[in-house]
Design an enzyme around this catalytic site. Structure first.
Site, PDB file in Angstrom:
ATOM      1  N   ASN A  83       0.718  -1.342   0.009  1.00 32.22           N
ATOM      2  CA  ASN A  83       0.004  -0.045   0.014  1.00 32.22           C
ATOM      3  C   ASN A  83       1.050   1.323  -0.053  1.00 32.22           C
ATOM      4  O   ASN A  83       1.974   1.211  -0.125  1.00 32.22           O
ATOM      5  CB  ASN A  83      -0.938  -0.052   1.311  1.00 32.22           C
ATOM      6  CG  ASN A  83      -2.439   0.573   0.902  1.00 32.22           C
ATOM      7  OD1 ASN A  83      -2.342   1.704   0.221  1.00 32.22           O
ATOM      8  ND2 ASN A  83      -3.455  -0.012   1.516  1.00 32.22           N
ATOM      9  N   HIS A 113      24.136   2.021  10.910  1.00 33.84           N
ATOM     10  CA  HIS A 113      25.106   2.620  11.230  1.00 33.84           C
ATOM     11  C   HIS A 113      25.827   2.276  12.557  1.00 33.84           C
ATOM     12  O   HIS A 113      25.005   2.008  13.871  1.00 33.84           O
ATOM     13  CB  HIS A 113      24.749   4.020  11.164  1.00 33.84           C
ATOM     14  CG  HIS A 113      24.452   4.718  10.117  1.00 33.84           C
ATOM     15  ND1 HIS A 113      24.970   5.240   8.920  1.00 33.84           N
ATOM     16  CD2 HIS A 113      23.135   4.912   9.544  1.00 33.84           C
ATOM     17  CE1 HIS A 113      24.207   5.433   7.805  1.00 33.84           C
ATOM     18  NE2 HIS A 113      22.995   5.334   8.252  1.00 33.84           N
ATOM     19  N   ALA A 158      -0.208  -3.419  13.604  1.00 38.30           N
ATOM     20  CA  ALA A 158       0.128  -2.054  13.096  1.00 38.30           C
ATOM     21  C   ALA A 158       0.919  -1.350  14.151  1.00 38.30           C
ATOM     22  O   ALA A 158       0.838  -1.479  15.456  1.00 38.30           O
ATOM     23  CB  ALA A 158      -1.241  -1.195  12.959  1.00 38.30           C
ATOM     24  N   THR A 163      12.444  -5.988  15.890  1.00 43.59           N
ATOM     25  CA  THR A 163      13.853  -5.930  16.042  1.00 43.59           C
ATOM     26  C   THR A 163      14.455  -7.471  16.150  1.00 43.59           C
ATOM     27  O   THR A 163      15.571  -7.462  16.156  1.00 43.59           O
ATOM     28  CB  THR A 163      14.170  -5.324  17.402  1.00 43.59           C
ATOM     29  OG1 THR A 163      13.446  -5.997  18.485  1.00 43.59           O
ATOM     30  CG2 THR A 163      13.773  -3.885  17.352  1.00 43.59           C
ATOM     31  N   LYS A 164      13.466  -8.701  16.179  1.00 46.18           N
ATOM     32  CA  LYS A 164      13.989  -9.759  16.337  1.00 46.18           C
ATOM     33  C   LYS A 164      13.144 -10.858  15.481  1.00 46.18           C
ATOM     34  O   LYS A 164      12.140 -10.179  15.299  1.00 46.18           O
ATOM     35  CB  LYS A 164      14.063 -10.452  17.785  1.00 46.18           C
ATOM     36  CG  LYS A 164      14.842  -9.783  18.634  1.00 46.18           C
ATOM     37  CD  LYS A 164      14.679 -10.116  20.102  1.00 46.18           C
ATOM     38  CE  LYS A 164      15.543  -9.225  21.119  1.00 46.18           C
ATOM     39  NZ  LYS A 164      15.438  -9.772  22.592  1.00 46.18           N
ATOM     40  N   ARG A 178       6.608  -8.285  19.693  1.00 46.92           N
ATOM     41  CA  ARG A 178       6.631  -9.498  20.509  1.00 46.92           C
ATOM     42  C   ARG A 178       5.291 -10.425  20.145  1.00 46.92           C
ATOM     43  O   ARG A 178       4.240  -9.734  19.905  1.00 46.92           O
ATOM     44  CB  ARG A 178       6.750  -9.353  22.027  1.00 46.92           C
ATOM     45  CG  ARG A 178       5.476  -8.673  22.500  1.00 46.92           C
ATOM     46  CD  ARG A 178       5.764  -7.980  24.028  1.00 46.92           C
ATOM     47  NE  ARG A 178       4.635  -7.245  24.421  1.00 46.92           N
ATOM     48  CZ  ARG A 178       3.991  -6.214  24.033  1.00 46.92           C
ATOM     49  NH1 ARG A 178       4.897  -5.661  23.105  1.00 46.92           N
ATOM     50  NH2 ARG A 178       2.976  -5.603  24.507  1.00 46.92           N
ATOM     51  N   ARG A 181       0.224 -14.257  20.245  1.00 51.67           N
ATOM     52  CA  ARG A 181      -0.660 -15.634  20.210  1.00 51.67           C
ATOM     53  C   ARG A 181      -0.347 -16.382  18.762  1.00 51.67           C
ATOM     54  O   ARG A 181       0.149 -15.626  17.987  1.00 51.67           O
ATOM     55  CB  ARG A 181      -2.082 -15.503  20.425  1.00 51.67           C
ATOM     56  CG  ARG A 181      -2.937 -14.895  19.434  1.00 51.67           C
ATOM     57  CD  ARG A 181      -4.211 -14.953  19.697  1.00 51.67           C
ATOM     58  NE  ARG A 181      -5.126 -14.249  18.745  1.00 51.67           N
ATOM     59  CZ  ARG A 181      -5.759 -15.032  17.730  1.00 51.67           C
ATOM     60  NH1 ARG A 181      -5.279 -16.087  17.368  1.00 51.67           N
ATOM     61  NH2 ARG A 181      -6.602 -14.469  16.826  1.00 51.67           N
TER      62      ARG A 181
END
Length: 202
Positions: A83, A113, A158, A163-164, A178, A181
């Site tokens: 989108n 960086h 949203a 980060t993982k 995170r 479920r």
């Protein structure tokens, strides 16, 4: 290795050497042209996005505006939809599977960086690959950071900052993102939260 080879290998590199500036400029000129096309110029849009993106499946639809660094380092599978205002910083490779949907303002950042100011001020930066599996829906205003792998059949809520790595078959949300479920067969009958489909052809 030259600077482009270092960049694609995930090593520190300098972005203004060995023709990288010229490659980015060429890509941005095509992206600029794409973003200026009228909405009814569908054939031109489809042809141009295939020139910009390194590898695509049969069905690819990206709404303007779209932004990327090189384009050639992006691979998308079949039935990909992004989108408005999708940004992909593809100094590292970006591999996206089949049946993937991006809501507005999704950003994939392979670029980064060094944290220490002396190292950062040296001009070295890096790009670390991002991989997204099949059947993934990424919600609006999501940021995916360098090096992240998102599994198959995943929904990213949203506003998340991923980060993982995220495994298969889950809903994940938040900053940092995170798992909240698993996605189960029971979810099939609902179209939104607890609202059930009133049709049978889904």
């Amino acid at each position: 290795m030259n600077q482009k080879e270092r960049m694609l290998a995930g090593l520190p590199y300098k972005a203004w050497l060995d023709g990288l500036t010229e490659e980015r400029t060429a890509a941005r000129l095509m992206v600029h042209q794409f973003n200026l096309l009228r909405p009814d110029e569908e054939e031109e849009r489809a042809a141009l996005i295939r020139k910009i993106i390194g590898k695509t499946g049969e069905v690819v639809h990206i709404e303007a505006p779209f932004h990327c660094d090189y384009g050639t380092n992006i691979s998308v599978g079949n039935n990909f939809y992004a989108n408005f205002n999708c940004t992909i910083l593809d100094v590292g490779r970006v591999v996206i599977g089949d049946n993937v949907m991006f809501a507005p303002n999704v950003s994939l950042y392979t670029a980064g960086h060094p944290v220490h100011p002396d190292s950062r001020n040296s001009g070295y930066e890096y790009g670390i690959a991002i991989t997204i599996g099949n059947n993934v829906w990424i919600g609006g205003n999501v940021i995916v950071n360098p090096g992240v792998t998102i599994g198959n059949n995943v929904v990213i809520g949203a506003g998340s900052v991923v980060t993982k790595d995220i495994p298969d078959n889950v809903i994940a949300v938040g900053s940092p993102c995170r798992i909240i479920r698993e996605i189960t067969e029971e979810d099939r009958k609902f179209y939104y939260k607890d609202r059930e489909f009133d049709v049978t052809d889904y």
